[in-house]
Design a protein around this motif. Structure first.
Motif, PDB file in Angstrom:
ATOM      1  N   VAL A   1      -5.152  12.916  -1.743  1.00 48.98           N
ATOM      2  CA  VAL A   1      -4.463  11.988  -0.998  1.00 48.98           C
ATOM      3  C   VAL A   1      -4.640  10.729  -2.040  1.00 48.98           C
ATOM      4  O   VAL A   1      -5.749  10.218  -2.198  1.00 48.98           O
ATOM      5  CB  VAL A   1      -5.260  11.475   0.336  1.00 48.98           C
ATOM      6  CG1 VAL A   1      -4.371  10.600   1.006  1.00 48.98           C
ATOM      7  CG2 VAL A   1      -4.984  12.843   1.310  1.00 48.98           C
ATOM      8  N   ILE A   2      -3.402  10.066  -2.578  1.00 49.50           N
ATOM      9  CA  ILE A   2      -3.750   9.028  -3.374  1.00 49.50           C
ATOM     10  C   ILE A   2      -3.192   7.816  -2.740  1.00 49.50           C
ATOM     11  O   ILE A   2      -2.206   7.536  -2.218  1.00 49.50           O
ATOM     12  CB  ILE A   2      -2.544   9.160  -4.632  1.00 49.50           C
ATOM     13  CG1 ILE A   2      -2.913  10.691  -5.430  1.00 49.50           C
ATOM     14  CG2 ILE A   2      -2.603   8.151  -5.725  1.00 49.50           C
ATOM     15  CD1 ILE A   2      -4.163  10.691  -6.220  1.00 49.50           C
ATOM     16  N   PHE A   3      -4.173   6.632  -2.786  1.00 47.13           N
ATOM     17  CA  PHE A   3      -3.960   5.486  -2.256  1.00 47.13           C
ATOM     18  C   PHE A   3      -3.683   4.580  -3.540  1.00 47.13           C
ATOM     19  O   PHE A   3      -4.437   4.450  -4.571  1.00 47.13           O
ATOM     20  CB  PHE A   3      -5.103   5.024  -1.558  1.00 47.13           C
ATOM     21  CG  PHE A   3      -5.466   5.789  -0.151  1.00 47.13           C
ATOM     22  CD1 PHE A   3      -4.930   5.571   0.903  1.00 47.13           C
ATOM     23  CD2 PHE A   3      -6.359   7.035  -0.495  1.00 47.13           C
ATOM     24  CE1 PHE A   3      -5.402   6.532   1.971  1.00 47.13           C
ATOM     25  CE2 PHE A   3      -6.472   7.788   0.495  1.00 47.13           C
ATOM     26  CZ  PHE A   3      -6.088   7.374   1.950  1.00 47.13           C
ATOM     27  N   THR A   4      -2.958   3.693  -3.385  1.00 47.61           N
ATOM     28  CA  THR A   4      -2.423   2.304  -4.362  1.00 47.61           C
ATOM     29  C   THR A   4      -2.426   1.165  -3.269  1.00 47.61           C
ATOM     30  O   THR A   4      -1.888   1.094  -2.506  1.00 47.61           O
ATOM     31  CB  THR A   4      -1.460   2.689  -5.220  1.00 47.61           C
ATOM     32  OG1 THR A   4      -0.281   2.695  -4.479  1.00 47.61           O
ATOM     33  CG2 THR A   4      -1.466   3.741  -5.894  1.00 47.61           C
ATOM     34  N   VAL A   5      -2.970  -0.185  -3.961  1.00 47.51           N
ATOM     35  CA  VAL A   5      -2.965  -1.335  -3.342  1.00 47.51           C
ATOM     36  C   VAL A   5      -2.611  -2.160  -4.264  1.00 47.51           C
ATOM     37  O   VAL A   5      -3.171  -2.134  -5.517  1.00 47.51           O
ATOM     38  CB  VAL A   5      -4.159  -1.628  -2.407  1.00 47.51           C
ATOM     39  CG1 VAL A   5      -5.490  -1.823  -3.300  1.00 47.51           C
ATOM     40  CG2 VAL A   5      -4.209  -2.852  -1.764  1.00 47.51           C
TER      41      VAL A   5
ATOM     42  N   MET B   1       9.165   3.303   2.452  1.00 50.18           N
ATOM     43  CA  MET B   1       9.168   4.847   2.450  1.00 50.18           C
ATOM     44  C   MET B   1       8.454   5.445   3.641  1.00 50.18           C
ATOM     45  O   MET B   1       7.312   4.933   3.931  1.00 50.18           O
ATOM     46  CB  MET B   1       8.494   5.193   0.961  1.00 50.18           C
ATOM     47  CG  MET B   1       8.596   6.791   0.793  1.00 50.18           C
ATOM     48  SD  MET B   1       8.101   7.298  -0.602  1.00 50.18           S
ATOM     49  CE  MET B   1       9.470   6.793  -1.592  1.00 50.18           C
ATOM     50  N   GLY B   2       9.031   6.566   4.254  1.00 42.89           N
ATOM     51  CA  GLY B   2       8.466   6.956   5.369  1.00 42.89           C
ATOM     52  C   GLY B   2       8.340   6.024   6.572  1.00 42.89           C
ATOM     53  O   GLY B   2       8.839   4.865   6.711  1.00 42.89           O
TER      54      GLY B   2
ATOM     55  N   ARG C   1       4.520  12.749   3.978  1.00 42.94           N
ATOM     56  CA  ARG C   1       4.142  13.104   2.861  1.00 42.94           C
ATOM     57  C   ARG C   1       3.693  12.048   1.772  1.00 42.94           C
ATOM     58  O   ARG C   1       2.965  11.988   1.044  1.00 42.94           O
ATOM     59  CB  ARG C   1       4.779  14.228   2.063  1.00 42.94           C
ATOM     60  CG  ARG C   1       4.103  14.997   0.999  1.00 42.94           C
ATOM     61  CD  ARG C   1       5.227  16.219   0.439  1.00 42.94           C
ATOM     62  NE  ARG C   1       5.179  17.242   1.516  1.00 42.94           N
ATOM     63  CZ  ARG C   1       4.443  18.262   1.699  1.00 42.94           C
ATOM     64  NH1 ARG C   1       3.118  18.203   1.054  1.00 42.94           N
ATOM     65  NH2 ARG C   1       4.555  19.052   2.688  1.00 42.94           N
ATOM     66  N   SER C   2       4.530  11.049   1.876  1.00 52.57           N
ATOM     67  CA  SER C   2       4.526   9.709   1.122  1.00 52.57           C
ATOM     68  C   SER C   2       4.853   8.580   2.290  1.00 52.57           C
ATOM     69  O   SER C   2       5.948   8.597   2.474  1.00 52.57           O
ATOM     70  CB  SER C   2       5.384   9.756  -0.242  1.00 52.57           C
ATOM     71  OG  SER C   2       5.118  10.794  -0.954  1.00 52.57           O
TER      72      SER C   2
ATOM     73  N   VAL D   1       0.881  -1.333   0.133  1.00 47.39           N
ATOM     74  CA  VAL D   1       0.096   0.090   0.171  1.00 47.39           C
ATOM     75  C   VAL D   1       0.915   1.080  -0.035  1.00 47.39           C
ATOM     76  O   VAL D   1       1.863   1.224   0.762  1.00 47.39           O
ATOM     77  CB  VAL D   1      -0.892   0.038   1.126  1.00 47.39           C
ATOM     78  CG1 VAL D   1      -1.546   1.347   1.224  1.00 47.39           C
ATOM     79  CG2 VAL D   1      -2.063  -1.230   1.318  1.00 47.39           C
ATOM     80  N   SER D   2       0.563   2.183  -0.878  1.00 43.51           N
ATOM     81  CA  SER D   2       1.099   3.441  -0.996  1.00 43.51           C
ATOM     82  C   SER D   2       0.146   4.526  -0.583  1.00 43.51           C
ATOM     83  O   SER D   2      -0.606   4.432  -1.092  1.00 43.51           O
ATOM     84  CB  SER D   2       1.991   3.960  -2.010  1.00 43.51           C
ATOM     85  OG  SER D   2       1.189   3.842  -3.135  1.00 43.51           O
ATOM     86  N   ILE D   3       0.514   5.773   0.060  1.00 51.02           N
ATOM     87  CA  ILE D   3      -0.338   6.774   0.312  1.00 51.02           C
ATOM     88  C   ILE D   3       0.555   8.101   0.133  1.00 51.02           C
ATOM     89  O   ILE D   3       1.718   8.155   0.771  1.00 51.02           O
ATOM     90  CB  ILE D   3      -0.892   6.632   1.568  1.00 51.02           C
ATOM     91  CG1 ILE D   3      -1.615   5.529   2.200  1.00 51.02           C
ATOM     92  CG2 ILE D   3      -1.836   7.839   2.111  1.00 51.02           C
ATOM     93  CD1 ILE D   3      -1.997   5.349   3.732  1.00 51.02           C
TER      94      ILE D   3
END
Length: 258
Positions: free
Chosen positions: A177-181, A134-135, A141-142, A113-115
Motif C-alpha cells: 500500500v503506497i502512501f504519498t503526501v 480519484m476514488g 484500489r487508488s 494524499v494518495s493511497i
C-alpha cells in the motif's frame, strides 16, 4: 574543554549551532574563556602596580553572549506508517497501528494524499473535509484527495484494507500500500523546495483452505451446513429404462489448485 590557544582556535573554527527540532524564536550562545591564572600577577583593585595590590595565579575570564533568532520555516508534511501488516485471505482488516500525517506546521492547511494498492482495496474512516480527485474513499484500489492534515488524520484512523478475493501472498511478493503526501499549495507553484513524501506498507495475506466444488449438469445449489459439511444439491437427471446416461459437463474446481 581545555587546550592551548592555537588548538582552541582550531576547535572553534566553523562552530556549528543547531536549534532544537521545531524550535523558533530567540536563543543565546554563551562563550566563556578562562586563562586559568597561569602567568603573572593579577591586579586586585585600583591602578597601582604595588605587589601589595597584586596576587599570583588568579584566573581571568572573558564571556561573549551571541544573540540568535531562529526564523520559522514551513515543514513539509511527513507520515507515520506501519512497515507491514498481516491479514487473512478474503478477510477485511481494520488497521489498528498508527497511520497519520506528522510534523506539519499548519494543521489546517491543505495537503494532497494518495493511497494505492495492487491486490486489494482501501476504505477510509471519514470523508469529512476531503475533496476527491480519484476514488470516493470506499473500497478504492487508488484514492486521491485534498484536505487539511487534521481532516486527513481523521480519515486515516482505522483505515480498512480488503485483499482481492481468493488471493494470498504465499510464495509470492507481498502486496504494497503506497502512501504519498505533499503540500497542496505546492502542486501548482512547483517550488524548488517542494517535496513529495512517499511511504510503503507491506501486506502479507495468509492463505485459507477453500473447499473444492463439483460442477454438474442442471441447477447447482449449495444447502446449509449439515453435520459440519456444506452439502450441494443439483437437479434430478432423467433417462429411460435400460438407457445409458452420459454426463458430459461434470467438472471439479478448487481455488487452491495453484
Amino acid at each position: 574543554f581545555q587546550s592551548g590557544v592555537s588548538n582552541a582556535n582550531l576547535a572553534l573554527n566553523n562552530l556549528i549551532y543547531k536549534p532544537r527540532q521545531d524550535h523558533t524564536g530567540f536563543d543565546t550562545l554563551v562563550i566563556t574563556v578562562s586563562d586559568l591564572g597561569n602567568s603573572g600577577y593579577t591586579r586586585l583593585e585600583g591602578d597601582r602596580m604595588d605587589t601589595e595590590d597584586m596576587i599570583m595565579n588568579v584566573a581571568l575570564t572573558d564571556t561573549v553572549v551571541i544573540p540568535i533568532e531562529v526564523t520559522p520555516y514551513l515543514d513539509d508534511p511527513t507520515m507515520i506508517i506501519p512497515l507491514s501488516i498481516k491479514v487473512i485471505e478474503d478477510t477485511p482488516i481494520m488497521i489498528q497501528e498508527t497511520i497519520q500525517i506528522d510534523h506539519y506546521d499548519l494543521i489546517w492547511d491543505d495537503v494532497l494524499v494518495s493511497i494505492e494498492c495492487n491486490h486489494g482495496t482501501i476504505t477510509i474512516s471519514s470523508k469529512n473535509g476531503l475533496l476527491f480527485t480519484m476514488g470516493d474513499g470506499e473500497m478504492d484500489r487508488s484514492v486521491v484527495a485534498t484536505g487539511s492534515a487534521r481532516h486527513w488524520n481523521s480519515a486515516l484512523l482505522n483505515l480498512t484494507y480488503i485483499p482481492d478475493e481468493n488471493w494470498h501472498t504465499s510464495g509470492i511478493e507481498l502486496d504494497k500500500v503506497i502512501f504519498t503526501v505533499e503540500r497542496a499549495s505546492e502542486i501548482e507553484s512547483a517550488s524548488s523546495l517542494y517535496k513529495k513524501s512517499t511511504y510503503a506498507m507491506y501486506v502479507e495475506v495468509m492463505p485459507v483452505n477453500d473447499k473444492p466444488k463439483w460442477l454438474v449438469p442442471g441447477r447447482n445449489m449449495v444447502l446449509q451446513n449439515i453435520g459440519g459439511y456444506a452439502v450441494d444439491s443439483v437437479d434430478t437427471l432423467f433417462l429411460n429404462e435400460d438407457e445409458t446416461l452420459v454426463l458430459t459437463t461434470v467438472s471439479l474446481s478448487d481455488m487452491d489448485m495453484n
